[in-house]
Design a protein around this motif. Structure first.
Motif, mmCIF file in Angstrom:
data_model
loop_
_atom_site.group_PDB
_atom_site.id
_atom_site.type_symbol
_atom_site.label_atom_id
_atom_site.label_comp_id
_atom_site.label_asym_id
_atom_site.label_seq_id
_atom_site.Cartn_x
_atom_site.Cartn_y
_atom_site.Cartn_z
ATOM 1 N N VAL A 1 -61.511 22.972 27.339
ATOM 2 C CA VAL A 1 -61.892 22.033 26.267
ATOM 3 C C VAL A 1 -60.723 21.118 25.923
ATOM 4 N N GLN A 2 -59.528 21.704 25.791
ATOM 5 C CA GLN A 2 -58.347 20.914 25.449
ATOM 6 C C GLN A 2 -57.963 19.957 26.575
ATOM 7 N N VAL A 3 -58.047 20.427 27.798
ATOM 8 C CA VAL A 3 -57.704 19.575 28.944
ATOM 9 C C VAL A 3 -58.676 18.396 29.045
ATOM 10 N N LEU A 4 -59.963 18.660 28.860
ATOM 11 C CA LEU A 4 -60.961 17.594 28.939
ATOM 12 C C LEU A 4 -60.776 16.564 27.825
ATOM 13 N N LEU A 5 -60.459 17.035 26.619
ATOM 14 C CA LEU A 5 -60.195 16.111 25.517
ATOM 15 C C LEU A 5 -58.961 15.263 25.802
ATOM 16 N N PHE A 6 -57.942 15.888 26.385
ATOM 17 C CA PHE A 6 -56.718 15.165 26.730
ATOM 18 C C PHE A 6 -57.004 14.091 27.778
ATOM 19 N N ILE A 7 -57.756 14.455 28.812
ATOM 20 C CA ILE A 7 -58.108 13.491 29.865
ATOM 21 C C ILE A 7 -58.952 12.353 29.288
ATOM 22 N N THR A 8 -59.880 12.701 28.393
ATOM 23 C CA THR A 8 -60.714 11.683 27.739
ATOM 24 C C THR A 8 -59.862 10.696 26.959
ATOM 25 N N GLN A 9 -58.914 11.236 26.211
ATOM 26 C CA GLN A 9 -58.034 10.374 25.403
ATOM 27 C C GLN A 9 -57.209 9.452 26.300
ATOM 28 N N ILE A 10 -56.688 9.978 27.383
ATOM 29 C CA ILE A 10 -55.892 9.177 28.318
ATOM 30 C C ILE A 10 -56.755 8.072 28.944
ATOM 31 N N CYS A 11 -57.965 8.427 29.380
ATOM 32 C CA CYS A 11 -58.856 7.446 30.011
ATOM 33 C C CYS A 11 -59.237 6.335 29.040
ATOM 34 N N PHE A 12 -59.573 6.717 27.795
ATOM 35 C CA PHE A 12 -59.923 5.718 26.789
ATOM 36 C C PHE A 12 -58.761 4.759 26.546
ATOM 37 N N ALA A 13 -57.539 5.316 26.456
ATOM 38 C CA ALA A 13 -56.356 4.483 26.203
ATOM 39 C C ALA A 13 -56.090 3.539 27.371
ATOM 40 N N LEU A 14 -56.221 4.031 28.599
ATOM 41 C CA LEU A 14 -55.989 3.186 29.775
ATOM 42 C C LEU A 14 -57.000 2.059 29.855
ATOM 43 N N ILE A 15 -58.240 2.363 29.501
ATOM 44 C CA ILE A 15 -59.284 1.328 29.527
ATOM 45 C C ILE A 15 -59.031 0.290 28.431
ATOM 46 N N ARG A 16 -58.661 0.763 27.237
ATOM 47 C CA ARG A 16 -58.521 -0.144 26.088
ATOM 48 C C ARG A 16 -57.190 -0.883 26.081
ATOM 49 N N TYR A 17 -56.090 -0.161 26.417
ATOM 50 C CA TYR A 17 -54.751 -0.749 26.301
ATOM 51 C C TYR A 17 -54.086 -1.044 27.640
ATOM 52 N N ARG A 18 -54.665 -0.549 28.725
ATOM 53 C CA ARG A 18 -54.059 -0.651 30.047
ATOM 54 C C ARG A 18 -52.761 0.173 30.166
ATOM 55 N N LYS A 19 -52.567 1.097 29.248
ATOM 56 C CA LYS A 19 -51.446 2.037 29.306
ATOM 57 C C LYS A 19 -51.765 3.208 28.390
ATOM 58 N N ILE A 20 -51.035 4.301 28.548
ATOM 59 C CA ILE A 20 -51.320 5.470 27.731
ATOM 60 C C ILE A 20 -50.951 5.200 26.282
ATOM 61 N N SER A 21 -51.607 5.887 25.382
ATOM 62 C CA SER A 21 -51.305 5.722 23.958
ATOM 63 C C SER A 21 -50.003 6.443 23.628
ATOM 64 N N SER A 22 -49.406 6.029 22.541
ATOM 65 C CA SER A 22 -48.161 6.664 22.089
ATOM 66 C C SER A 22 -48.105 6.552 20.566
ATOM 67 N N PHE A 23 -49.123 7.122 19.911
ATOM 68 C CA PHE A 23 -49.262 6.971 18.474
ATOM 69 C C PHE A 23 -48.174 7.707 17.680
ATOM 70 N N HIS A 24 -47.786 8.896 18.172
ATOM 71 C CA HIS A 24 -46.781 9.707 17.469
ATOM 72 C C HIS A 24 -47.176 9.947 16.017
ATOM 73 N N THR A 25 -48.417 10.365 15.816
ATOM 74 C CA THR A 25 -48.908 10.622 14.467
ATOM 75 C C THR A 25 -48.206 11.839 13.866
ATOM 76 N N TYR A 26 -48.360 11.991 12.550
ATOM 77 C CA TYR A 26 -47.795 13.164 11.881
ATOM 78 C C TYR A 26 -48.364 14.446 12.477
ATOM 79 N N LEU A 27 -49.687 14.437 12.708
ATOM 80 C CA LEU A 27 -50.335 15.631 13.260
ATOM 81 C C LEU A 27 -49.820 15.934 14.660
ATOM 82 N N ALA A 28 -49.648 14.894 15.483
ATOM 83 C CA ALA A 28 -49.163 15.091 16.852
ATOM 84 C C ALA A 28 -47.761 15.701 16.858
ATOM 85 N N LYS A 29 -46.903 15.212 15.967
ATOM 86 C CA LYS A 29 -45.544 15.754 15.885
ATOM 87 C C LYS A 29 -45.574 17.212 15.453
#
Length: 199
Positions: free
Chosen positions: A104-132
């Motif tokens: 489940v975690q791996v699929l969510l991670f891959i989904t997030q990466i794919c969405f970011a590549l499609i939208r931004y043409r690069k991986i996201s790097s939000f560095h949110t409070y929760l992520a830290k």
């Protein structure tokens, strides 16, 4: 961003620490395949430690940059990926037992990466409070996994829940934020800011 000339040494130092983590990932992978677990677990701990150090120094000396943010995100992802891959070699029974939660975690991670590549043409790097916050506990669990005789299951479930929340938040951020940004506090702050702008 433009780096103040007086801050250049700090900028290079921070990126060098992050770059170490990037270079360490294939070394860690090689150690796993060669069954040098004693060296692997020490270097893994050092890699997670450098993650805390470079982030602190970047904020302390105000030398954050787009390049540094992406480098940090890639280095983090590779370090965690190698550590998780090591589980398949060191303790496959744990992997089989918790396969659904891990998938489940791996699929969510891959989904997030794919969405970011499609939208931004690069991986996201939000560095949110929760992520830290999540990264700290991910590092603690993964390091302890190799140092203790048995996995700490309570910690694993706690980390998994936090990771799923973090990935869902980042997917939502990719869908909401039209242009690539870094150092986003979190979804709550993005929604609050938008509400204020519309008021």
């Amino acid at each position: 961003m433009l780096i103040n000339p007086t801050h250049k040494p700090s900028y290079y130092m921070v990126n060098a620490i992050t770059f170490y983590r990037l270079l360490a990932a294939p070394v860690l992978l090689t150690l796993l395949f060669r069954n040098h677990l004693a060296v692997f677990k020490w270097l893994l701990a050092v890699s997670f430690l450098t993650d805390a150090i470079d982030g602190y120094l970047a904020r302390r000396y105000k030398v954050t940059s787009v390049f540094g943010s992406i480098l940090d995100s890639v280095s983090d992802d590779l370090t965690i990926a190698v550590a998780i891959f090591g589980i398949t070699l060191v303790n496959p029974d744990f992997l089989r037992k918790e396969l659904v939660l891990i998938v489940v975690q791996v699929l969510l991670f891959i989904t997030q990466i794919c969405f970011a590549l499609i939208r931004y043409r690069k991986i996201s790097s939000f560095h949110t409070y929760l992520a830290k916050f999540v990264t700290v506990f991910q590092g603690i669990f993964l390091v302890l996994f190799y140092w203790l005789p048995a996995p700490v299951y309570v910690l694993f479930y706690w980390v998994s829940a936090l990771t799923i929340l973090d990935l869902l938040e980042e997917i939502a951020l990719v869908l909401i934020i039209p242009k690539w940004e870094t150092d986003i506090k979190g979804l709550y702050w993005v929604i609050k800011k938008r509400a204020l702008q519309k008021a």
